[in-house]
Structures are given as C-alpha cells and as structure tokens.
Enzyme design. Structure first.
Site, PDB file in Angstrom:
ATOM      1  N   LEU A 359       1.502 -12.591  -7.436  1.00 25.87           N
ATOM      2  CA  LEU A 359       2.728 -12.172  -6.777  1.00 25.87           C
ATOM      3  C   LEU A 359       2.343 -12.409  -5.343  1.00 25.87           C
ATOM      4  CD1 LEU A 359       3.486  -8.743  -8.516  1.00 25.87           C
ATOM      5  CD2 LEU A 359       4.700 -10.905  -8.854  1.00 25.87           C
ATOM      6  N   GLY A 360       1.306 -12.239  -4.807  1.00 25.21           N
ATOM      7  CA  GLY A 360       0.900 -12.352  -3.246  1.00 25.21           C
ATOM      8  C   GLY A 360      -0.565 -12.320  -2.993  1.00 25.21           C
ATOM      9  N   GLY A 363      -4.669  -9.534   3.034  1.00 22.01           N
ATOM     10  CA  GLY A 363      -6.193  -9.204   3.764  1.00 22.01           C
ATOM     11  C   GLY A 363      -7.096  -8.308   2.704  1.00 22.01           C
ATOM     12  N   GLY A 365      -6.555  -8.071  -0.847  1.00 15.81           N
ATOM     13  CA  GLY A 365      -6.489  -8.422  -2.234  1.00 15.81           C
ATOM     14  C   GLY A 365      -5.454  -9.413  -2.722  1.00 15.81           C
ATOM     15  N   VAL A 367      -2.411  -9.857  -5.757  1.00 18.41           N
ATOM     16  CA  VAL A 367      -1.638  -8.775  -6.692  1.00 18.41           C
ATOM     17  C   VAL A 367      -1.085  -9.624  -7.654  1.00 18.41           C
ATOM     18  CG1 VAL A 367       0.405  -7.237  -6.341  1.00 18.41           C
ATOM     19  CG2 VAL A 367      -1.041  -7.462  -4.459  1.00 18.41           C
ATOM     20  N   ASP A 478      -0.413   1.079   8.296  1.00 14.72           N
ATOM     21  CA  ASP A 478       0.185  -0.477   8.074  1.00 14.72           C
ATOM     22  C   ASP A 478       1.683  -0.706   7.882  1.00 14.72           C
ATOM     23  OD1 ASP A 478      -0.611  -3.264   8.356  1.00 14.72           O
ATOM     24  OD2 ASP A 478      -1.350  -3.266   6.234  1.00 14.72           O
TER      25      ASP A 478
END
Length: 636
Positions: A359-360, A363, A365, A367, A478
């Site tokens: 999925l993506g 920075g 990890g 997913v 974040d």
C-alpha cells in the site's frame, strides 16, 4: 336448619374471596415495597423481549452477536414511583453489574438502565437508538421515559461527547448530562474505564426525591463505591414519571455487534439498594481463542516420524518452516495477549508480504494490505524495526495503550506481532488510501471543498480527543496529509502513531529529539526539543493550509516566494489577496467565507509563538462558528 345450610353454602365463597384479597394484598405490598435483589437471574421472573434471555448459569444477556437487534428485560411488576396526591417522585436507588463484550474486532452500540411507563418498547429502533426510541419519537415528551445510557458509539446527531460515555436521557437520546466513562478516586483524580472492554463494571444510580437530584456512579468490578459520582444532575422527574413505572434494561446492536450482559441487579424505593453478593454472581462466558489449534501440528509430524521414519530431508523442511514463522514472546507480554496476532496469520493474510499488496512505503516501514482468514476482515499491516531507544517493552506497552483508543477520526490499531528484528502493526484498512495522494498526485481535483472541510473537521476532532479526552495526553508529533487516511466515504482519520508521546495531564512533558517532517515542525521544537499539544497545533496549521492550497508545506521546485507555504499564504494575506493561494483545481467552487476562515486559522495555528496558538478545542469552536476568529497579528 335453613340458616345453617345457608351459612355452609356461603363459607366456601367467603373463603375464596378472602384468599383472592390476600393474594392481591401481597402483590400490591410487594410492588409498594419496591425492593428486590438479583444475585444472578436463575429462576428470576423477568419480562424480556427481542434477543434478551437468561443463560443457564443465571447471566442476563440483553443482546448477542446478532446484527441490528434489540433486547429488553424488565422487572415484571410496575412500581409506585409517585404519590399522585403529593405529586412528587419517591426517592429510589439501584445498582447493577454489567459487561459489554465486543464482537471481533470491534462492536456494539451500548445499553441503558430504563424507567418506563410500559414494558413494551417494541416500536424502538436498534443501532444508535439503544432500543429506547425511534427516529419519529426521539425527543417526544409523551414518551415519559428516563434512562441512564452506557454509550459505546459516537453519534454527532445526538451531541455525543465521544464513543465511551455515560449519559442521562429524558425522553431523548440527546443526554441532559453526560461524562466520560470512568470514576473519581478519593483524591479527586479521574480514572478512565472502557465500557466495551469485556470486563464487568458496577453502576450506582441514586435519586433524591426531595432534593430532585440524580447521581450516577461507575467503578471497576468489586471496587468500593466511589465517593464522588461522575454525573450529578438536578432533575424534576414528577413531570416525566407516571404514578407507576417499570424498571429494566435495554441494549442494541448495529452493523457491528456486542453481547451486553447484566450479572446482578438490586433496587429499592425510598431507601438504599442492598449490596450485591459478588460471590453469587454468574461468570461471563470465556472468550474463544482466535488462534488455530496447534495440537495437530505437533502430533501429526510425531506420528509420521514414528510410523514412517521420516527422512532427514523432511525434518529439515519442518525446522525451516518453524523458523520461518518463529516469533518472540516473553512472559511480560502475556498481559497484552488480546492485542497480539500470530505471524503465521499475518503472513497468510498478506500472501507472504508480496509487493502486489504493497500500500505504501514510508520512513518507518512498508505497509501491506491483508485479509484475516479467521474473520474475513481487511487490514493494513505495517512492518517496522523495533530497535527503539525507549526499549521494546515500553514500546509495546505504548502501542497497546494507543490501541485502546476508540474514536471515529482515528485509524484503529487492532494489534501487533513481534518477530525477530521487526514489529508488525495491524490497523483497520482504509480503502481510499492517504489524503496526500488525492491532494497532490492528481491533475484534476477529486476532492471538492465540502469533502475537504469535512476531513479537516474530522482530524480536528481526533486531535481534541488525543489532547484532552484520553486518560493521558497524547501528542501525535507527525500530523500531515500523508498520515490522514480516507475510508470508503472519504471521511478522514488520523493514523500512524509511531512517533506519538504520552504524558499525564498537568505534568511537564520531557524533552526529546526533534523528529517529524520538515514544514510541520514548530520552531520551539528545534530549540528546546519539548513536545506539547501546541507543537501538534502548529503541524495542524500547516495541514489546514495544504488542504486548502492543494500543495505541500515546502515545495523546492516553486519560486522563491512560494517555496514555504506558510510564508506564501502570509504574504498574500498581508496584500489582501489571500484567495490567490487557493487550490486552482477547485476552480472557484467553494464558499469564500469558509476558505478564508480555514486559511486564517491555518496561519494562526502555525504562529511562531506557542502562546498565540489556539487549543484544539478552540479550533473546533472557531470552525463551528461558536467562537469568532481571533485577530491575526504576526510581526512583519
């Protein structure tokens, strides 16, 4: 003889009439006395409907795991709550032990203690109506119903404060008073309780007819009754109650399910309800393990080895397979067992973490999308390194604490798995991905202004919950468009708590290394390294600007004047041309006043001075129009 024969004929009739009068007297006396105690409900004569039933061990179950269901259980006889001659309501007291056990992974709508003129609530609706009312009669004064709700869902239409609260309802699900579920210690500190934890809890409800004061108190199971109630409200029930009313319980489920249980119940009119005998209360059903049985996995290889003398090659294969799914499990983790997934299940859910399910990449990890075979639930699995400076144990404790949070604007952390050199975090799946992909990676805008404003409001509510409504202050650290995920209806939810920090309300947060993303970091972070709710507000200001302008906070390819988004918006505001920064893809299809408010609020939240920034509660009040937008003053 005639008189004697006449008397003999009359005697059976007189005896029968006397017996009937005695029975009626006893029934009326029991109702007037208005006192009963159920330490479990085995053999209890309750009036129930819907899916409510008494289990063999005496446990009263109001709902099971049926979707869109209601359950009611009432004391069978009405009680004399009001003296019609005087017109005042008699004082009453009740206490009960309840438990709400959610379906996997989440579930339930909530339950309520009810005082009603009728046991028949068949016209009431399930889901958020708790089996009390329906859309047409909710708020109707002719209901004559009073209830204390234990609500586990957030419903803005009823002005709910969150999805874990206690409320006093008079003829409506818009509570007259409500407060976060929990209790006050003797030194005045508030302790949060999660209603849908699956653990028993006790409630006391006391009404003083003379003072017309209703108190509601909540505590953990078997703990003494706290000195201070969580709700204390002055209510005149004389206009609500009929002379006689029924006492009981109501619960409901929606698309998500939960089992609502009552373990024991004590009630008394004009006095204090008798304490429950904890030793006699029935036990809750043991939850079924979600892990697959491993007995066969152990015995089949042994039998094969015994009967067929499996070759060394097969033994080697078994060893390699075992190592492939090996996990780290230490004794101290047992307390977090309900949040732990097996690596085998996650491996299968993601088809071996193949790139086709990626999925993506961030920075912290990668997913992957997965589907849990045991429940057919879609999830997002994040693989991160657990070489944390704060220590693995503290990190696991922290992520499981965050996993307890429940809010419609937060991506739900469902659990974790720890294996060798990595942690795997399991989140609810968000089908429309992250907000930044719809804001920045599209030549043509997919999100209109109304959708963007709804996403902004959702993230703001999520941050308010983290900052003020949790047991501890949670600073996200974040906040940015890439960490806002969208569900199937394009509602925004704040996710990725990998940098979050927790500290107690009223305490001074510890200094730490400044981490986050450039363009979202408050200036005081680089000087003092102290994370506070105000540093989150600064990042939220940058987020407001990027949603309205359709660009990132720092754009290296832009002209020098437009490189830093906050500076560019500020310059246009000073020129009186603030609408010149609005995302061009909206093509003017927006409400000017709303866009101007969001841009000015973004500048206020991103103010270089922490003291000038509003709290998230004030941010929401400004967005809702409850508070006026403060005058924006920034040094030249």
């Amino acid at each position: 003889m005639g008189v004697q024969e006449h008397r003999k004929k009359l005697m059976p009739s007189i005896f029968l009439e006397t017996l009937v009068v005695c029975v009626l007297f006893l029934e009326v006396s029991a109702s007037i006395d208005g006192e009963f105690t159920f330490n479990g409900f085995q053999g209890a004569n309750l009036s129930s409907d819907g899916v409510a039933s008494v289990m063999p061990n005496g446990l009263l179950r109001l709902t099971n795991l049926t979707m869109h269901a209601t359950g009611h259980a009432f004391h069978p006889t009405s009680l004399l709550f009001k003296n019609s001659q005087i017109g005042s309501v008699i004082s009453f007291s009740t206490t009960f032990v309840f438990a709400i056990v959610p379906g996997y992974p989440l579930g339930g709508m909530g339950m309520a203690f009810v005082l009603s003129p009728s046991k028949n609530l068949s016209g009431a609706t399930h889901s958020q109506y708790l089996g009390l009312f329906n859309p047409s009669n909710n708020g109707n004064l002719s209901n004559h119903i009073a209830a204390v709700e234990l609500d586990t869902s957030f419903n803005p239409e009823f002005k709910d404060i969150n999805d874990n609260h206690v409320g006093i309802d008079i003829d409506s699900l818009v509570s007259t008073e409500s407060y976060y579920a929990g209790y006050f210690t003797n030194d005045g500190k508030f302790r949060n309780l999660t209603l849908m934890s699956g653990e028993p809890m006790q409630v006391w409800i006391d009404y003083d007819g003379k003072a017309m004061q209703l108190n509601v108190t909540l505590s953990p199971f078997k703990a003494p009754k706290p000195n201070h109630p969580i709700l204390s409200s002055n209510i005149n029930l004389s206009s609500v109650f009929f002379d006689r009313m029924y006492a009981g319980f109501s619960a409901s489920t929606g698309t998500v399910q939960a089992s609502h249980y009552i373990l024991g119940w004590s009630f008394k009119l004009d006095g204090i309800a008798q304490p429950l005998d904890y030793s006699k209360l029935p036990h809750l059903p043991r939850s079924k393990s979600k892990r697959r049985p491993r007995g066969m996995a152990i015995w089949i290889p042994i039998l094969v080895l015994v009967f067929f003398l499996v070759t060394a090659a097969i033994v080697l294969f078994v060893v390699r397979r075992k190592n492939k799914f090996a996990e780290i499990l230490e004794d101290w983790e047992l307390e977090y067992g309900t949040h732990r997934f097996s690596y085998r299940d996650l491996y299968r859910a993601t088809h071996g973490f193949k790139d086709s399910g990626l999925l993506g990449v961030g920075g912290f990890g990668r997913v992957y999308k997965g589907v849990l075979r045991t429940s057919n639930t879609e999830v997002a699995v994040k693989r991160v390194s657990h070489e944390s400076k704060q220590g693995v144990r503290e990190f696991v404790a922290e992520i499981t604490s965050i996993g307890q949070l429940r809010h419609r604007s937060l991506v739900q952390l469902l659990g974790y798995c720890r294996r060798k050199g990595e942690l795997l975090l399991v989140y609810e799946f968000m089908p429309n991905g992250s907000l930044d992909k719809l804001l920045f990676d599209q030549k043509k805008s997919i999100l209109d202004w109304a959708q963007r404003l709804r996403i902004i409001n959702g993230v703001a509510l999520g941050l308010l919950y983290l900052h003020e409504e949790c047991e501890q202050v949670i600073v996200h650290r974040d906040i940015k468009a890439s960490n806002v995920l969208l569900d199937d209806e394009l509602n925004g939810k704040l996710g990725d708590f990998g940098l979050a920090r927790l500290y107690d309300h009223g305490s001074d947060p510890r200094s730490t290394i400044a981490v986050g993303t450039m363009g979202y970091l408050a200036p005081e972070l680089t000087k003092r390294g102290k994370v506070t709710t105000s540093t989150d507000v600064f990042a939220f200001g940058a987020f407001l600007l990027e949603v309205a302008c359709g660009r990132r906070p720092i754009e290296p390819r832009a002209s020098k004047e437009e490189t830093v988004l906050v500076d560019w918006v500020m310059k246009n505001w000073r020129r009186g041309a603030i609408l010149g920064v609005v995302d061009w893809r909206l093509q003017g299809r927006y409400v000017v006043e709303e866009v101007e408010l969001v841009l000015k609020l973004g500048l206020l939240c991103s103010h270089p001075s922490p003291a000038a920034r509003p709290s998230m509660r004030n941010v929401i009040q400004i967005l809702d129009g409850v508070l006026p937008m403060p005058e924006l003053v920034v040094d030249q």
